[in-house]
Design a protein around this motif. Structure first.
Motif, PDB file in Angstrom:
ATOM      1  N   GLU A 238      31.783   4.581 -61.732  1.00  0.00           N
ATOM      2  CA  GLU A 238      31.484   5.404 -62.907  1.00  0.00           C
ATOM      3  C   GLU A 238      32.538   5.203 -63.998  1.00  0.00           C
ATOM      4  O   GLU A 238      32.212   5.111 -65.186  1.00  0.00           O
ATOM      5  CB  GLU A 238      31.399   6.872 -62.498  1.00  0.00           C
ATOM      6  CG  GLU A 238      30.166   7.161 -61.644  1.00  0.00           C
ATOM      7  CD  GLU A 238      30.196   8.552 -61.045  1.00  0.00           C
ATOM      8  OE1 GLU A 238      31.288   8.960 -60.580  1.00  0.00           O
ATOM      9  OE2 GLU A 238      29.148   9.213 -61.048  1.00  0.00           O
ATOM     10  N   THR A 239      33.807   5.100 -63.587  1.00  0.00           N
ATOM     11  CA  THR A 239      34.878   4.853 -64.558  1.00  0.00           C
ATOM     12  C   THR A 239      34.722   3.472 -65.183  1.00  0.00           C
ATOM     13  O   THR A 239      34.822   3.313 -66.407  1.00  0.00           O
ATOM     14  CB  THR A 239      36.257   4.966 -63.879  1.00  0.00           C
ATOM     15  OG1 THR A 239      36.448   6.305 -63.427  1.00  0.00           O
ATOM     16  CG2 THR A 239      37.372   4.594 -64.843  1.00  0.00           C
ATOM     17  N   ARG A 241      31.992   1.658 -65.388  1.00  0.00           N
ATOM     18  CA  ARG A 241      30.779   1.703 -66.212  1.00  0.00           C
ATOM     19  C   ARG A 241      31.067   2.329 -67.576  1.00  0.00           C
ATOM     20  O   ARG A 241      30.719   1.763 -68.625  1.00  0.00           O
ATOM     21  CB  ARG A 241      29.717   2.525 -65.489  1.00  0.00           C
ATOM     22  CG  ARG A 241      28.436   2.796 -66.273  1.00  0.00           C
ATOM     23  CD  ARG A 241      27.701   4.003 -65.683  1.00  0.00           C
ATOM     24  NE  ARG A 241      28.444   5.240 -65.884  1.00  0.00           N
ATOM     25  CZ  ARG A 241      28.233   6.355 -65.192  1.00  0.00           C
ATOM     26  NH1 ARG A 241      27.302   6.395 -64.245  1.00  0.00           N
ATOM     27  NH2 ARG A 241      28.944   7.449 -65.449  1.00  0.00           N
ATOM     28  N   ASN A 242      31.703   3.496 -67.568  1.00  0.00           N
ATOM     29  CA  ASN A 242      31.967   4.215 -68.812  1.00  0.00           C
ATOM     30  C   ASN A 242      32.849   3.412 -69.757  1.00  0.00           C
ATOM     31  O   ASN A 242      32.569   3.301 -70.961  1.00  0.00           O
ATOM     32  CB  ASN A 242      32.634   5.557 -68.517  1.00  0.00           C
ATOM     33  CG  ASN A 242      31.721   6.521 -67.776  1.00  0.00           C
ATOM     34  OD1 ASN A 242      30.503   6.326 -67.740  1.00  0.00           O
ATOM     35  ND2 ASN A 242      32.300   7.554 -67.190  1.00  0.00           N
ATOM     36  N   ARG A 243      33.894   2.825 -69.208  1.00  0.00           N
ATOM     37  CA  ARG A 243      34.859   2.143 -70.074  1.00  0.00           C
ATOM     38  C   ARG A 243      34.312   0.818 -70.605  1.00  0.00           C
ATOM     39  O   ARG A 243      34.565   0.448 -71.755  1.00  0.00           O
ATOM     40  CB  ARG A 243      36.185   1.970 -69.333  1.00  0.00           C
ATOM     41  CG  ARG A 243      36.887   3.323 -69.179  1.00  0.00           C
ATOM     42  CD  ARG A 243      38.139   3.271 -68.383  1.00  0.00           C
ATOM     43  NE  ARG A 243      39.160   2.412 -68.957  1.00  0.00           N
ATOM     44  CZ  ARG A 243      40.358   2.248 -68.387  1.00  0.00           C
ATOM     45  NH1 ARG A 243      40.650   2.882 -67.261  1.00  0.00           N
ATOM     46  NH2 ARG A 243      41.244   1.449 -68.947  1.00  0.00           N
ATOM     47  N   ASP A 246      31.772   1.808 -73.342  1.00  0.00           N
ATOM     48  CA  ASP A 246      32.469   2.294 -74.536  1.00  0.00           C
ATOM     49  C   ASP A 246      33.150   1.157 -75.297  1.00  0.00           C
ATOM     50  O   ASP A 246      33.341   1.244 -76.518  1.00  0.00           O
ATOM     51  CB  ASP A 246      33.503   3.355 -74.156  1.00  0.00           C
ATOM     52  CG  ASP A 246      32.868   4.691 -73.767  1.00  0.00           C
ATOM     53  OD1 ASP A 246      31.714   4.929 -74.176  1.00  0.00           O
ATOM     54  OD2 ASP A 246      33.520   5.478 -73.061  1.00  0.00           O
ATOM     55  N   ASN A 267      27.032   5.368 -70.525  1.00  0.00           N
ATOM     56  CA  ASN A 267      28.400   5.854 -70.454  1.00  0.00           C
ATOM     57  C   ASN A 267      28.394   7.356 -70.191  1.00  0.00           C
ATOM     58  O   ASN A 267      27.342   7.952 -69.956  1.00  0.00           O
ATOM     59  CB  ASN A 267      29.157   5.493 -71.739  1.00  0.00           C
ATOM     60  CG  ASN A 267      28.525   6.122 -72.981  1.00  0.00           C
ATOM     61  OD1 ASN A 267      27.391   6.607 -72.945  1.00  0.00           O
ATOM     62  ND2 ASN A 267      29.252   6.112 -74.089  1.00  0.00           N
ATOM     63  N   ALA A 268      29.564   7.984 -70.262  1.00  0.00           N
ATOM     64  CA  ALA A 268      29.693   9.382 -69.843  1.00  0.00           C
ATOM     65  C   ALA A 268      28.812  10.330 -70.639  1.00  0.00           C
ATOM     66  O   ALA A 268      28.205  11.255 -70.075  1.00  0.00           O
ATOM     67  CB  ALA A 268      31.160   9.811 -69.927  1.00  0.00           C
ATOM     68  N   ASP A 269      28.729  10.140 -71.961  1.00  0.00           N
ATOM     69  CA  ASP A 269      27.941  11.073 -72.773  1.00  0.00           C
ATOM     70  C   ASP A 269      26.542  10.561 -73.080  1.00  0.00           C
ATOM     71  O   ASP A 269      25.866  11.074 -73.985  1.00  0.00           O
ATOM     72  CB  ASP A 269      28.694  11.429 -74.058  1.00  0.00           C
ATOM     73  CG  ASP A 269      28.952  10.214 -74.956  1.00  0.00           C
ATOM     74  OD1 ASP A 269      28.419   9.123 -74.634  1.00  0.00           O
ATOM     75  OD2 ASP A 269      29.674  10.357 -75.957  1.00  0.00           O
TER      76      ASP A 269
END
Length: 427
Positions: A238-239, A241-243, A246, A267-269
């Motif tokens: 998840e980290t 993926r998000n980074r 972004d 991503n996270a949002d």
């Protein structure tokens, strides 16, 4: 009238040629697991035992790779990417063979890029086989890997991460390619992740399209995959993926799971989509590879899937590959679920998963119906056996439903997705 017709045809042909000109054509292979010549000194019990315990068609690996190389020389794509596990088990002989074949593509003007997988630096199966006996084979170090593939991603024209075998290059105008080293255990270290994101962010701000590749899956391709097969997905996905999302990475080409499956997440949002385009192994049924076309303006990526169904010396290769995978899966599932009916359902479910686009398969619907029927006959002893492998019936049902409907993040609001595994255009 004929004159105007000829002019019309000529204009149309020029329009088509103009539209195609400037596209970037890419072929993606994964998990080729090439076994170099000389590792089987003499066929015998040792080699046959090795084959019997593996789902991979190792005895065909060199022939399959050779056919693909000849196909590339004929089709002449702009570049070829291999997302790890180039060799059977990291043997020096295997790497020398792969690098030699890739050198032929380079000499023909086809750019080639590789990234290592968990089988590329030696495992306990890195052996030579001589009749009844097996012995240790020489394997490559990470430094040797970079040297062997200096013409295939690790040359002076690439920027290198000091802490890993990750690299960044620009193989075509407006395109940045980032190879991410996910190590033997699917771990991207913080320093490497930071370096990768810096490169991607730089490319994004320069107006370049950023394409990434790594060996381990970026995303789970079915519910709980990261729980029941933790080594299949990159750690702390998840980290990562998000980074990556972004930083401007929208597509990551992966392998490792030996299945062609495309998963989409955010991503996270939930503001930036990211795709994990996993390419199946060339030596595991259905023996897939990908063709990617990046439009001239780099705004559209089209993906199609090819399959190796015949070889010059083995015209029924596709049928052999399917038979051997099903045989392996039956044995694999029966070891974990001591029930012939459920084991058969499980093995066939995994076979359907390997073929892709499960939601279009009538066999997938039959698997789900059989699963519901069999629920009433699950004994307490079977449940106990499943628990030994970290499974409950509810979890098994969720996993199988996710696979058979080809749905990732099943039941997760905002993230649930069903994406075509074999043919897709990403804007």
């Amino acid at each position: 009238m004929k004159k105007f017709l000829r002019i019309g045809v000529t204009v149309y042909a020029l329009m088509v040629a103009t539209a195609l000109w400037g596209q970037t054509n890419i072929v993606v292979l994964s998990d080729t697991h090439v076994m170099g010549p000389g590792l089987v000194v003499k066929d015998g019990a040792a080699w046959q035992k090795e084959l019997a315990g593996d789902r991979k068609l190792l005895d065909y690996s060199q022939e399959v790779f050779d056919v693909l190389i000849e196909t590339m020389l004929s089709e002449k794509p702009d570049m070829l990417l291999i997302t790890g596990d180039l060799t059977k088990d990291g043997e020096l002989l295997s790497h020398q063979y792969v690098a030699g074949q890739l050198d032929r593509l380079r000499e023909a003007g086809i750019k080639t890029f590789v990234i290592p997988g968990n089988h590329d630096f030696g495992t306990r199966h890195a052996l030579t086989f001589d009749g009844e006996q097996s012995g240790r084979a020489e394997v490559v170090s990470r430094q040797q890997f970079a040297e062997l593939y200096r013409n295939h991603g690790y040359g002076a024209d690439a920027q290198r991460d000091a802490a890993s075998l990750s690299y960044c290059c620009e193989p075509a105008d407006g395109l940045m390619l980032i190879g991410i080293d996910s190590g033997n255990e699917g771990r991207v270290t913080e320093s490497t992740l930071q370096w990768v994101c810096q490169q991607a962010d730089r490319g994004q701000h320069q107006g370049k399209r950023v394409l990434a590749m790594m060996h381990h899956a970026l995303l789970p391709h079915f519910n709980a995959e990261d729980q029941i097969v933790p080594m299949s997905v990159v750690q702390d996905y998840e980290t990562v993926r998000n980074r990556l999302a972004d930083a401007g990475v929208q597509v990551v080409l992966t392998g490792h799971i030996h299945i062609s499956d495309i998963a989409k997440d955010y991503n996270a949002d939930l503001t930036r989509p990211i795709y994990d385009v996993s390419t199946g192994s060339t030596v595991t049924y259905p023996c897939d590879y990908r063709r990617l076309t990046l439009s001239k303006d780099k705004a559209q990526l089209s993906i199609t899937t090819g399959r190796i169904t015949t070889l010059p010396n083995h015209p029924a290769f596709g049928a052999t590959a399917k038979e051997r995978l099903l045989e392996f899966l039956m044995s694999f599932v029966k070891q974990r679920i001591k029930n012939d009916m459920i084991a058969s359902v499980g093995a066939n479910a995994l076979l359907i998963h390997a073929e892709g686009n499960e939601n279009d398969s009538e066999d997938a619907s039959n698997v789900l119906s059989t699963l519901q029927f069999g629920k009433a006959f699950v004994s307490s002893s079977m449940k106990a056996k499943m628990a030994e492998h970290g499974l409950s019936w509810d979890l098994l049902e969720a996993i199988v439903t996710s696979i058979m409907t080809d749905t990732t993040n099943l039941g997760v609001e905002g993230r649930e997705d069903q994406t075509n595994d074999l043919t897709l255009t990403i804007e």
